[in-house]
Design a protein around this motif. Structure first.
Motif: not given
Length: 306
Positions: A58-60, A67-68, A72-73, A80-81
């Motif tokens: 969400a923060k990338t 897209n990742l 969650t880290g 990967y979509v």
């Protein structure tokens, strides 16, 4: 912090879509880095998350073919979509790539054999078995720009002793380590530069042919340095803790170092502690260790920083 005028930094915007970069010296890998590692970031997005940027999906923010999603880290599954806004999206055939972290190599191989996963990495004895087993046609051996090594804490009395470190180094038979412990096609290190990647432009010889073997196996020297270390430390017995990552390969290397050091250097006791890699790196960074077994893989070819 030293601040300089933008005009002195060697970068100049020629237009909205063109950037001119002037290098201070020749850098053979610059084009590679520019194409694969350095890219413009959305200032507003990065400033919004600050030092948390890149810590989760969400923060990338990315502009590549995928897209990742779902990371969650700390979780062990994500995907990967396909990025519909990618400039060449029509050439991207895969819609989704599912990723699963599996720490146990046997479990990973069983998942592959049952077609539950399509790509996995095998190591050690699995490589030997698969070269003649049922997965032979699926096995591809690829050497990496990877160097594995021991790090020592120079702020602790025992491990700060140069003679002790030299004794352990000379006591390690790296040929035996790669042949009988790793068993995956690895080669014994001769310097801190990986073999097979860098050559002398004049002779064509490998970098390590020019330097020679800087890490030879020599029990006579190992014992000499160990006696010197004992004298300097004022004790016949020394105990050190060796830190490794909690994966099979790292633990096997740790066990080999423990065994060969204790066998060849009487009075030296090596205890092992295996923890998750992220925790190991954090522990090494804090300096809360005696010695650690860790590796590093270079992103591009440059022997000066490999």
């Amino acid at each position: 912090m030293v601040k300089k005028a933008v005009s002195t930094l060697g970068a100049k915007a020629l237009s909205k879509t063109k950037l001119q970069i002037t290098l201070a010296q020749k850098t053979p890998y610059f084009n590679y880095r520019l194409a694969t590692e350095l890219y413009p970031l959305n200032k507003q997005f990065v400033e919004k998350y600050g030092d948390k940027y890149g810590s989760s999906a969400a923060k990338t923010l990315s502009n590549g073919p995928f897209n990742l999603k779902g990371w969650t880290g700390s979780n062990e599954t994500w995907s990967y979509v396909k990025n519909s806004k990618y400039y060449n999206a029509k050439s991207v055939r895969l819609k989704t790539v599912k990723v699963q972290t599996v720490k146990d190599n046997n479990t990973a191989q069983n998942l592959f054999a049952s077609n539950s996963v399509q790509v996995t990495t095998v190591t050690g004895t699995q490589v030997q078995a698969d070269q003649s087993g049922k997965l032979k046609k699926n096995l591809v051996l690829t050497k990496q720009n990877r160097m594995a090594f021991l790090v020592w804490n120079s702020k602790r009395k025992a491990t700060a002793n140069t003679a002790l470190r030299q004794a352990v180094s000379y006591a390690i038979n790296r040929q035996t380590l790669v042949k009988n412990v790793l068993k995956d096609g690895s080669v014994p290190a001769k310097s801190m530069v990986t073999q097979g990647d860098f050559t002398n432009p004049t002779t064509g010889k490998d970098f390590n042919d020019d330097t020679g073997n800087l890490y030879p196996y020599n029990l006579k020297k190992a014992k000499q340095y160990w006696k010197q270390a004992q004298s300097q430390l004022g004790t016949k017995k020394v105990t050190i803790e060796l830190l490794t990552a909690d994966v099979d390969v790292s633990k096997a290397v740790g066990e080999y170092v423990q065994s060969t050091a204790q066998q060849n250097l009487p009075g030296l006791k090596v205890t092992l502690k295996s923890i998750p890699l992220n925790n190991e790196i954090a522990t090494l960074t804090k300096g809360d260790f005696d010695a650690g077994s860790i590796g590093w893989t270079s992103d591009f070819k440059d022997q000066l920083i490999s």
